[in-house]
Design a protein around this motif. Structure first.
Motif, PDB file in Angstrom:
ATOM      1  N   SER A 183       5.632  -2.471   7.617  1.00  0.00           N
ATOM      2  CA  SER A 183       6.934  -1.838   7.419  1.00  0.00           C
ATOM      3  C   SER A 183       6.889  -0.845   6.273  1.00  0.00           C
ATOM      4  O   SER A 183       6.207  -1.073   5.260  1.00  0.00           O
ATOM      5  CB  SER A 183       7.999  -2.897   7.105  1.00  0.00           C
ATOM      6  OG  SER A 183       8.134  -3.807   8.160  1.00  0.00           O
ATOM      7  N   CYS A 184       7.578   0.266   6.449  1.00  0.00           N
ATOM      8  CA  CYS A 184       7.756   1.246   5.381  1.00  0.00           C
ATOM      9  C   CYS A 184       9.017   0.876   4.614  1.00  0.00           C
ATOM     10  O   CYS A 184      10.112   0.811   5.182  1.00  0.00           O
ATOM     11  CB  CYS A 184       7.868   2.646   5.963  1.00  0.00           C
ATOM     12  SG  CYS A 184       8.158   3.919   4.725  1.00  0.00           S
ATOM     13  N   MET A 185       8.855   0.644   3.305  1.00  0.00           N
ATOM     14  CA  MET A 185       9.963   0.134   2.505  1.00  0.00           C
ATOM     15  C   MET A 185      10.761   1.237   1.813  1.00  0.00           C
ATOM     16  O   MET A 185      11.964   1.119   1.651  1.00  0.00           O
ATOM     17  CB  MET A 185       9.431  -0.847   1.451  1.00  0.00           C
ATOM     18  CG  MET A 185       8.529  -1.929   2.021  1.00  0.00           C
ATOM     19  SD  MET A 185       9.331  -2.914   3.307  1.00  0.00           S
ATOM     20  CE  MET A 185      10.614  -3.716   2.365  1.00  0.00           C
ATOM     21  N   LYS A 186      10.051   2.312   1.381  1.00  0.00           N
ATOM     22  CA  LYS A 186      10.776   3.361   0.650  1.00  0.00           C
ATOM     23  C   LYS A 186      10.004   4.676   0.726  1.00  0.00           C
ATOM     24  O   LYS A 186       8.778   4.699   0.761  1.00  0.00           O
ATOM     25  CB  LYS A 186      10.970   2.960  -0.816  1.00  0.00           C
ATOM     26  CG  LYS A 186      11.831   3.940  -1.607  1.00  0.00           C
ATOM     27  CD  LYS A 186      12.061   3.487  -3.039  1.00  0.00           C
ATOM     28  CE  LYS A 186      12.958   4.466  -3.800  1.00  0.00           C
ATOM     29  NZ  LYS A 186      13.182   4.053  -5.206  1.00  0.00           N
ATOM     30  N   ILE A 210       5.475  10.262  -0.899  1.00  0.00           N
ATOM     31  CA  ILE A 210       4.730   9.007  -0.912  1.00  0.00           C
ATOM     32  C   ILE A 210       5.608   7.917  -0.302  1.00  0.00           C
ATOM     33  O   ILE A 210       6.801   7.795  -0.633  1.00  0.00           O
ATOM     34  CB  ILE A 210       4.322   8.613  -2.340  1.00  0.00           C
ATOM     35  CG1 ILE A 210       3.361   9.659  -2.922  1.00  0.00           C
ATOM     36  CG2 ILE A 210       3.654   7.243  -2.355  1.00  0.00           C
ATOM     37  CD1 ILE A 210       2.936   9.380  -4.338  1.00  0.00           C
ATOM     38  N   TYR A 211       5.028   7.124   0.589  1.00  0.00           N
ATOM     39  CA  TYR A 211       5.738   6.038   1.254  1.00  0.00           C
ATOM     40  C   TYR A 211       5.207   4.708   0.735  1.00  0.00           C
ATOM     41  O   TYR A 211       3.995   4.466   0.753  1.00  0.00           O
ATOM     42  CB  TYR A 211       5.562   6.118   2.771  1.00  0.00           C
ATOM     43  CG  TYR A 211       6.121   7.394   3.365  1.00  0.00           C
ATOM     44  CD1 TYR A 211       7.439   7.459   3.775  1.00  0.00           C
ATOM     45  CD2 TYR A 211       5.324   8.529   3.500  1.00  0.00           C
ATOM     46  CE1 TYR A 211       7.966   8.618   4.312  1.00  0.00           C
ATOM     47  CE2 TYR A 211       5.831   9.702   4.026  1.00  0.00           C
ATOM     48  CZ  TYR A 211       7.157   9.741   4.432  1.00  0.00           C
ATOM     49  OH  TYR A 211       7.672  10.898   4.960  1.00  0.00           O
ATOM     50  N   ILE A 212       6.107   3.870   0.264  1.00  0.00           N
ATOM     51  CA  ILE A 212       5.755   2.525  -0.173  1.00  0.00           C
ATOM     52  C   ILE A 212       5.866   1.595   1.037  1.00  0.00           C
ATOM     53  O   ILE A 212       6.929   1.500   1.664  1.00  0.00           O
ATOM     54  CB  ILE A 212       6.689   2.046  -1.299  1.00  0.00           C
ATOM     55  CG1 ILE A 212       6.631   3.008  -2.494  1.00  0.00           C
ATOM     56  CG2 ILE A 212       6.308   0.641  -1.746  1.00  0.00           C
ATOM     57  CD1 ILE A 212       7.600   2.667  -3.609  1.00  0.00           C
ATOM     58  N   CYS A 213       4.772   0.941   1.372  1.00  0.00           N
ATOM     59  CA  CYS A 213       4.736   0.125   2.579  1.00  0.00           C
ATOM     60  C   CYS A 213       4.300  -1.299   2.254  1.00  0.00           C
ATOM     61  O   CYS A 213       3.524  -1.532   1.320  1.00  0.00           O
ATOM     62  CB  CYS A 213       3.781   0.718   3.611  1.00  0.00           C
ATOM     63  SG  CYS A 213       4.181   2.409   4.092  1.00  0.00           S
ATOM     64  N   TYR A 219       0.845  -1.190   0.000  1.00  0.00           N
ATOM     65  CA  TYR A 219       0.000   0.000   0.000  1.00  0.00           C
ATOM     66  C   TYR A 219       0.886   1.248   0.000  1.00  0.00           C
ATOM     67  O   TYR A 219       2.082   1.183   0.279  1.00  0.00           O
ATOM     68  CB  TYR A 219      -0.960   0.019   1.202  1.00  0.00           C
ATOM     69  CG  TYR A 219      -0.292  -0.082   2.546  1.00  0.00           C
ATOM     70  CD1 TYR A 219       0.011   1.070   3.279  1.00  0.00           C
ATOM     71  CD2 TYR A 219       0.024  -1.317   3.088  1.00  0.00           C
ATOM     72  CE1 TYR A 219       0.619   0.984   4.517  1.00  0.00           C
ATOM     73  CE2 TYR A 219       0.636  -1.414   4.324  1.00  0.00           C
ATOM     74  CZ  TYR A 219       0.936  -0.274   5.046  1.00  0.00           C
ATOM     75  OH  TYR A 219       1.538  -0.356   6.266  1.00  0.00           O
ATOM     76  N   LEU A 220       0.247   2.375  -0.324  1.00  0.00           N
ATOM     77  CA  LEU A 220       0.935   3.669  -0.373  1.00  0.00           C
ATOM     78  C   LEU A 220       0.366   4.591   0.693  1.00  0.00           C
ATOM     79  O   LEU A 220      -0.850   4.621   0.920  1.00  0.00           O
ATOM     80  CB  LEU A 220       0.782   4.326  -1.755  1.00  0.00           C
ATOM     81  CG  LEU A 220       1.225   3.517  -2.973  1.00  0.00           C
ATOM     82  CD1 LEU A 220       0.976   4.310  -4.254  1.00  0.00           C
ATOM     83  CD2 LEU A 220       2.695   3.123  -2.869  1.00  0.00           C
TER      84      LEU A 220
END
Length: 552
Positions: A64-67, A57-60, A48-49
């Protein structure tokens, strides 16, 4: 799960695991603690974002937050994101800077996002759909799959429709051109984006005007329920009271700067400013003369709380919260206020009477007699005063006795205090003297629909009143109440809810078919229809329960 605690409602959420927002790789980053939007990706379960308030924008994945992605050109808060079922590889997002962007999320598991296209969102103006205003306020959006339309809700209390078949057709540099601003965009709903304080219905035509803290007046069509146009004031000048003249040619607008602006109404439009006058404020006579001069030259202002026209439109009375009431004379060309040429094609001369009405507190309401020889004033401290007017000499006298209602008739809406509105005050539900905000009386009489009670019958059990006018009230409890007029008993009324907060003002339309109400903080304008259809409302009607602990 919902839990109610008195008048408060608490939303209880099950305990969840906190998302880990920490260091990624070798870089140390400060992660945001406020996230306005979240979007689950249909093609990648558990991914999810999250949209941050700085355009990041956080890629999760799971907890956990991945990027962290910040190279998309977004500079303000991301308000909403949507992953369409018809196109699961793409995400649409809107930002507070007015951008609509499409992202390719097919490689999200590889921690990659790609911008496909973007454009600025422009909002059509009411009454001028050919030009647009840049919006900085998208807050929510929903997609209609069958029609391929996107609906955006804006902070400015508007809803716009985006045609997704054509919205990207003008993508590129040409999209900023004026002719392409509104490409694929349609205004669905327009409203005020500030506290709505006042409303005035035209006396003959099916239109009404509302005023708000957004410094605008908006003209509405009752039949189409649409906003036709608007009139913009300076940002510091906000409408606080509206009143049409009896001829319908002039609209008096009270402002928060103690000014009264007289606007001409022509062809459903507020065409021009005819006059501007200012209400004075009280100066303490016990001060030194130098201090009095400083007070007189100060920039102190306060809201105009009431404006009422005389029945012949040759005068109007106004007051504000600083215990000031003043009467103004209006001089028309040929002294004929019913001649449209005298109003529209010539200037108006407005002159304040030499003396101010010496009222005890801030003005709340006023009422003229039908012969324009008497004026009633009602103040914030519940003081009702009677004034005898000499219009030829522009003078007045405080009358110390109450007038006989059989000998002196009063025009327009009644005061918010008096024998004829005694039942309006709802003491059994905990009202105090400030809960009633406005009253409005119909012009026509209607057959009584209330159940026949003992106080409606005489000794022979005959119903005393068959027809009556209807009195609508607005209060701080968020209710519209409709009474038979005169309103004598508190419980003898119907009440209607709908506004989220207090109701600021109400007024009947020209033909008494509709009732217009405006809310305060909910920024809403309601249009109620008066019908003759039979219903079981009366049989099922139950009065509101008392909230006053001191009364059983």
């Amino acid at each position: 799960m919902e839990r109610r605690n008195g008048r408060n409602v608490e939303l209880l959420l099950p305990q969840t695991k906190t998302i880990v927002m920490g260091k990624l790789g070798s870089k140390s980053s400060e992660y945001e603690r406020i996230y306005q939007s979240c979007c689950w990706l249909q093609h990648a379960p558990s991914w999810y974002l999250l949209g941050g308030h700085t355009g990041t924008i956080y890629i999760c994945n799971k907890a956990s937050c991945m990027k962290k992605v910040s190279n998309l050109g977004l500079t303000s808060q991301i308000s909403c994101m949507l992953n369409l079922a018809s196109s699961p590889q793409h995400v649409l997002l809107t930002c507070w800077d007015g951008k609509l962007m499409q992202l390719n999320v097919s490689n999200v598991t590889s921690l990659k996002l790609k911008k496909v296209r973007e454009r600025m969102i422009y909002v059509p103006r009411s009454g001028d759909e050919g030009t647009g205003l840049k919006t900085f306020s998208p807050r929510t959006m929903v997609y209609h799959e069958h029609t391929n339309r996107m609906f955006l809700g804006l902070r400015t209390n508007q809803i716009i429709e985006l045609n997704m078949d054509t919205i990207w057709a003008s993508n590129g540099a040409a999209a900023a051109a004026d002719q392409d601003q509104l490409h694929g965009t349609r205004l669905i709903l327009d409203g005020h984006y500030g506290y709505v304080k006042c409303v005035a219905a035209h006396p003959f035509e099916s239109y009404y005007v509302t005023g708000s803290d957004d410094s605008t007046l908006r003209i509405w069509d009752i039949e189409t329920r649409c906003c036709l146009s608007r009139f913009k004031f300076d940002e510091k000048e906000k409408p606080s009271y509206l009143r049409f003249s009896h001829s319908g040619y002039l609209l008096a607008v009270g402002l928060t700067t103690s000014k009264i602006v007289i606007l001409a109404w022509r062809d459903c439009n507020l065409s021009e400013v005819k006059a501007v006058v200012s209400l004075p404020f009280k100066i303490d006579k016990s001060l030194k003369k130098s201090q009095q001069m400083d007070a007189k030259n100060s920039e102190f202002t306060t809201d105009v709380t009431v404006i009422k026209w005389s029945s012949d439109d040759l005068h109007f009375a106004a007051g504000h919260i600083d215990a000031i009431a003043c009467i103004f004379s209006v001089r028309y060309f040929n002294d004929d206020p019913t001649d449209d040429a005298a109003v529209f094609e010539h200037t108006l001369e407005i002159q304040a009477w030499p003396s101010l009405l010496d009222v005890s507190n801030g003005l709340v309401d006023m009422q003229w007699s039908t012969d324009n020889q008497w004026l009633l004033t009602f103040t914030k401290d519940q003081d009702l005063m009677v004034w005898f007017l000499n219009r030829a000499a522009e003078s007045f006298e405080h009358y110390l006795y109450w007038l006989d209602p059989d000998k002196v008739q009063f025009a327009d809406d009644p005061l918010m205090a008096g024998w004829d509105v005694e039942g309006v005050f709802q003491s059994y539900v905990g009202w105090d003297g400030t809960d009633l905000n406005a009253v409005s009386l119909t012009r026509k009489m209607f057959h009584k629909t209330s159940p026949v009670s003992d106080y409606d019958l005489n000794a022979r059990k005959d119903k005393q009143q068959v027809k009556c006018k209807l009195l609508a009230t607005a209060d701080n409890k968020g209710y519209i109440r409709v009474h038979n007029y005169p309103a004598i008993k508190e419980a003898a009324h119907h009440y209607y809810s709908g506004h989220a907060t207090q109701v600021s003002a109400v007024q009947w339309s020209a033909n008494d078919e509709f009732l217009i109400s405006v809310g305060g903080s909910d920024r809403s304008v309601f249009q109620w229809k008066l019908t003759n259809e039979k219903s079981n409302y009366i049989e099922k009607y139950t009065p509101l329960k008392s909230t006053n602990a001191f009364k059983k």
